[in-house]
Design an enzyme around this catalytic site. Structure first.
Site, PDB file in Angstrom:
ATOM      1  N   LYS A  21       0.868  -1.185   0.000  1.00  0.00           N
ATOM      2  CA  LYS A  21       0.000   0.000   0.000  1.00  0.00           C
ATOM      3  C   LYS A  21       0.899   1.228   0.000  1.00  0.00           C
ATOM      4  CE  LYS A  21      -4.370   1.217   0.233  1.00  0.00           C
ATOM      5  NZ  LYS A  21      -5.564   0.558  -0.337  1.00  0.00           N
ATOM      6  N   ASP A  48      -6.899   4.529  -4.591  1.00  0.00           N
ATOM      7  CA  ASP A  48      -7.595   4.393  -3.306  1.00  0.00           C
ATOM      8  C   ASP A  48      -8.176   5.783  -3.052  1.00  0.00           C
ATOM      9  OD1 ASP A  48      -7.881   2.481  -0.824  1.00  0.00           O
ATOM     10  OD2 ASP A  48      -7.315   4.386   0.068  1.00  0.00           O
TER      11      ASP A  48
HETATM   12  P1  NDP Z   1     -12.803   8.014  -2.875  1.00  0.00           P
HETATM   13  O1  NDP Z   1     -11.731   8.991  -2.643  1.00  0.00           O
HETATM   14  O2  NDP Z   1     -13.323   7.811  -4.241  1.00  0.00           O
HETATM   15  O3  NDP Z   1     -14.058   8.344  -1.930  1.00  0.00           O
HETATM   16  C1  NDP Z   1     -13.929   8.389  -0.534  1.00  0.00           C
HETATM   17  C2  NDP Z   1     -15.248   8.819   0.042  1.00  0.00           C
HETATM   18  O4  NDP Z   1     -15.165   8.766   1.459  1.00  0.00           O
HETATM   19  C3  NDP Z   1     -15.604  10.254  -0.287  1.00  0.00           C
HETATM   20  O5  NDP Z   1     -16.983  10.394  -0.286  1.00  0.00           O
HETATM   21  C4  NDP Z   1     -14.960  11.028   0.854  1.00  0.00           C
HETATM   22  O6  NDP Z   1     -15.559  12.290   1.087  1.00  0.00           O
HETATM   23  C5  NDP Z   1     -15.222  10.093   2.015  1.00  0.00           C
HETATM   24  N1  NDP Z   1     -14.167  10.226   3.034  1.00  0.00           N
HETATM   25  C6  NDP Z   1     -12.837  10.027   2.862  1.00  0.00           C
HETATM   26  N2  NDP Z   1     -12.164  10.263   3.994  1.00  0.00           N
HETATM   27  C7  NDP Z   1     -13.101  10.620   4.883  1.00  0.00           C
HETATM   28  C8  NDP Z   1     -13.044  10.989   6.240  1.00  0.00           C
HETATM   29  N3  NDP Z   1     -11.872  11.036   6.913  1.00  0.00           N
HETATM   30  N4  NDP Z   1     -14.205  11.284   6.856  1.00  0.00           N
HETATM   31  C9  NDP Z   1     -15.385  11.230   6.205  1.00  0.00           C
HETATM   32  N5  NDP Z   1     -15.500  10.893   4.894  1.00  0.00           N
HETATM   33  C10 NDP Z   1     -14.380  10.590   4.268  1.00  0.00           C
HETATM   34  O7  NDP Z   1     -12.261   6.636  -2.253  1.00  0.00           O
HETATM   35  P2  NDP Z   1     -12.754   5.161  -2.532  1.00  0.00           P
HETATM   36  O8  NDP Z   1     -14.224   5.160  -2.739  1.00  0.00           O
HETATM   37  O9  NDP Z   1     -11.871   4.574  -3.541  1.00  0.00           O
HETATM   38  O10 NDP Z   1     -12.393   4.446  -1.152  1.00  0.00           O
HETATM   39  C11 NDP Z   1     -13.312   4.357  -0.062  1.00  0.00           C
HETATM   40  C12 NDP Z   1     -12.893   3.268   0.892  1.00  0.00           C
HETATM   41  O11 NDP Z   1     -12.851   2.015   0.195  1.00  0.00           O
HETATM   42  C13 NDP Z   1     -11.505   3.414   1.515  1.00  0.00           C
HETATM   43  O12 NDP Z   1     -11.504   2.847   2.791  1.00  0.00           O
HETATM   44  C14 NDP Z   1     -10.625   2.574   0.594  1.00  0.00           C
HETATM   45  O13 NDP Z   1      -9.439   2.151   1.236  1.00  0.00           O
HETATM   46  C15 NDP Z   1     -11.567   1.410   0.348  1.00  0.00           C
HETATM   47  N6  NDP Z   1     -11.264   0.613  -0.842  1.00  0.00           N
HETATM   48  C16 NDP Z   1     -11.205   1.190  -2.086  1.00  0.00           C
HETATM   49  C17 NDP Z   1     -10.950   0.413  -3.188  1.00  0.00           C
HETATM   50  C18 NDP Z   1     -10.992   0.963  -4.570  1.00  0.00           C
HETATM   51  O14 NDP Z   1     -10.906   0.157  -5.521  1.00  0.00           O
HETATM   52  N7  NDP Z   1     -11.133   2.250  -4.775  1.00  0.00           N
HETATM   53  C19 NDP Z   1     -10.656  -1.029  -3.047  1.00  0.00           C
HETATM   54  C20 NDP Z   1     -10.843  -1.549  -1.720  1.00  0.00           C
HETATM   55  C21 NDP Z   1     -11.101  -0.729  -0.666  1.00  0.00           C
HETATM   56  P3  NDP Z   1     -14.980  13.616   0.361  1.00  0.00           P
HETATM   57  O15 NDP Z   1     -15.528  13.569  -1.035  1.00  0.00           O
HETATM   58  O16 NDP Z   1     -15.484  14.729   1.172  1.00  0.00           O
HETATM   59  O17 NDP Z   1     -13.488  13.488   0.414  1.00  0.00           O
END
Ligand code: NDP
Length: 450
Positions: A125, A165
């Protein structure tokens, strides 16, 4: 002191202030205890001591110039955690909260998640404490180029293959790949999540969200139920949340909430997904703008959340999909979900539930799908992208989606069978951890002390 407590205490001394990392290690070690008792060879070979220490940790300076000509400096990381099963594989996160402990927790989880997919990929990671929010396109490009100027010497299609991510989507992958190609003079499958125009795989963008819903479908099938007509709470509105909602609609369910880091939207008649895509994917805006189109939806700003949790989990629903970030679902939230009749919790994000929340889910007998298993569809499809790149082929959407569905079903049944074998039929945490750990540990033993 028990072996597990001793290991965590040692970690606290040798890797200070990495709370999320200890939490992830504890989660795995506690559930594999019965396996360690059954197979003493794992302790004889010091598998745990070796597993909790990354094979390699790279930390580097990322200097870049903002649009006003000021020099900015961020911290970059790549943790190559374990390569027993294949090249390191795992995403890059760009978020101001990133530090070595967060990347280590994510890398550690990734080892077992990748093992569960049954595909030949190790765990890694990376990321940076860079905040892409409010940055211009040119600033994002300069940052990505500077980040890759160091990272490129550590990665390769058979060594380490990063993906996206939080904060790293197709735009960032494009800039990172462009700089890699320029420095390495190679066009190869060194990153996944690439654009469909130049080496990306169909269904990669959708894979994590779709995969989590396929996993939920397996859980519902097992209860003799289905997703049809079910009310679903979602947190997040990024890549994982959006495509989880899309697949839920496909399968007849109704997503009624989503959130971003500023607040939560609750829309009883069902989230308007096209609008969320427009706000978050195209305009990179704030979810609050949803109200401009739907004034009958409810918006709760983050400042008004309950002190002990998140407002998204306080609504009544059949299923919950935490898809934002780590520790976003507390014990109070878990209690409220269960009291409101929620029967199935499926984690799209990595470690979104606190340990106390997980304990409550398991004690309650609700169906609980841990992220390590339920969100593995993203990395599995990344591996399918690697296979297509290596063979210079491109599969169509349905072919990739079918493979994804098969992989999610295998992961579910592997975790379920393992949980049953160890006498805890409904504990998928135990099932997933043991099933993943066993593959990695056996490979490590066969490869000797390295
Ligand atoms: P994105 O950046 O596309 O979206 C993240 C979302 O979560 C946004 O809506 C963001 O809000 C919100 N968010 C992020 N940090 C915080 C925080 N500290 N407090 C509140 N809201 C928060 O990321 P992903 O959708 O790709 O990832 C989401 C989760 O899924 C993570 O845990 C990631 O590790 C996990 N994941 C992702 C994979 C992938 O293929 N993308 C694979 C496996 C797991 P805002 O828009 O305001 O930033």
């Amino acid at each position: 002191m028990s072996y597990i407590k001793e290991t965590i205490e040692k970690l606290k001394q040798t890797s200070p202030a990495q709370v999320e990392f200890y939490q992830a290690v504890e989660d795995v070690l506690e559930s594999i205890e019965p396996l360690l008792e059954e197979r003493p060879k794992y302790r004889e070979h010091s598998i745990i001591e070796r597993l909790v220490e990354p094979e390699r940790q790279i930390m580097f300076r990322v200097p870049w110039m903002d649009d006003d000509g000021n020099i900015q400096v961020n911290k970059g990381y790549r943790i190559e955690f374990n390569s027993a099963l294949g090249p390191y594989k795992g995403g890059l996160r760009f978020h101001p909260s990133v530090n070595a402990g967060i990347i280590k927790f994510l890398g550690f989880e990734q080892i077992f998640k990748n093992a569960l997919t049954g595909l030949p990929i190790g765990g890694g990671k990376g990321g940076a404490n860079f905040n892409p929010k409010g940055k211009s396109d040119a600033e994002i490009m300069r940052f990505c180029q500077s980040f890759m100027s160091e990272l490129y010497r550590h990665i390769g299609p058979n060594t380490d293959v990063p993906a996206g991510d939080i904060g790293v989507g197709s735009r960032e992958i494009g800039y990172l790949f462009g700089q890699y190609k320029r420095l390495a003079n190679r066009f190869d499958g060194v990153l996944t999540g690439k654009s469909l125009l130049w080496g990306g795989s169909h269904a990669r963008k959708e894979a994590t969200g779709y995969g989590a819903v396929y996993f939920a479908q397996c859980m519902m099938d097992d209860k003799g139920d289905s997703l049809e007509g079910k009310r679903c709470l979602i947190s997040g509105s990024g890549n994982v949340a959006i495509y989880a909602m899309e697949k839920l609609y496909d399968l007849g369910a109704r997503p009624i909430s989503c959130s971003d880091s500023s607040g939560t939207i609750y829309h009883e008649q069902g989230i308007d997904l096209d609008l969320v895509k427009r706000i978050k994917e195209e305009q990179k805006g704030r979810l609050e703008e949803y109200l401009e189109t739907h004034n009958n939806a409810e918006y709760t700003p983050r400042d008004d959340y309950p002190k002990d949790g998140h407002s998204v989990w306080r609504y009544k629903a059949d299923l919950a999909f935490p898809c934002a970030t780590q520790n976003e679902l507390t014990a109070k939230d878990a209690q409220s979900l269960l009291e409101n009749g929620c029967k199935c919790i499926v984690e799209g994000a990595n470690m979104p539930s606190t340990q106390a929340a997980v304990d409550l889910f398991i004690e309650s007998g609700a169906a609980y799908g841990p992220g390590k298993a339920a969100n593995a569809g993203g990395v599995a499809t990344s591996q399918l992208e690697m296979v297509q790149n290596a063979s210079m082929l491109r599969w169509d959407f349905d072919e990739v989606d079918e493979k994804l569905k098969g992989i999610m079903s295998n992961i579910y049944h592997d975790a379920k069978r393992t949980a049953e074998d160890f006498g805890h039929p409904s504990n998928l945490v135990l099932g997933a951890n043991i099933a993943g750990f066993r593959k990695v540990a056996d490979a490590m033993i066969e490869q000797g002390v390295v």
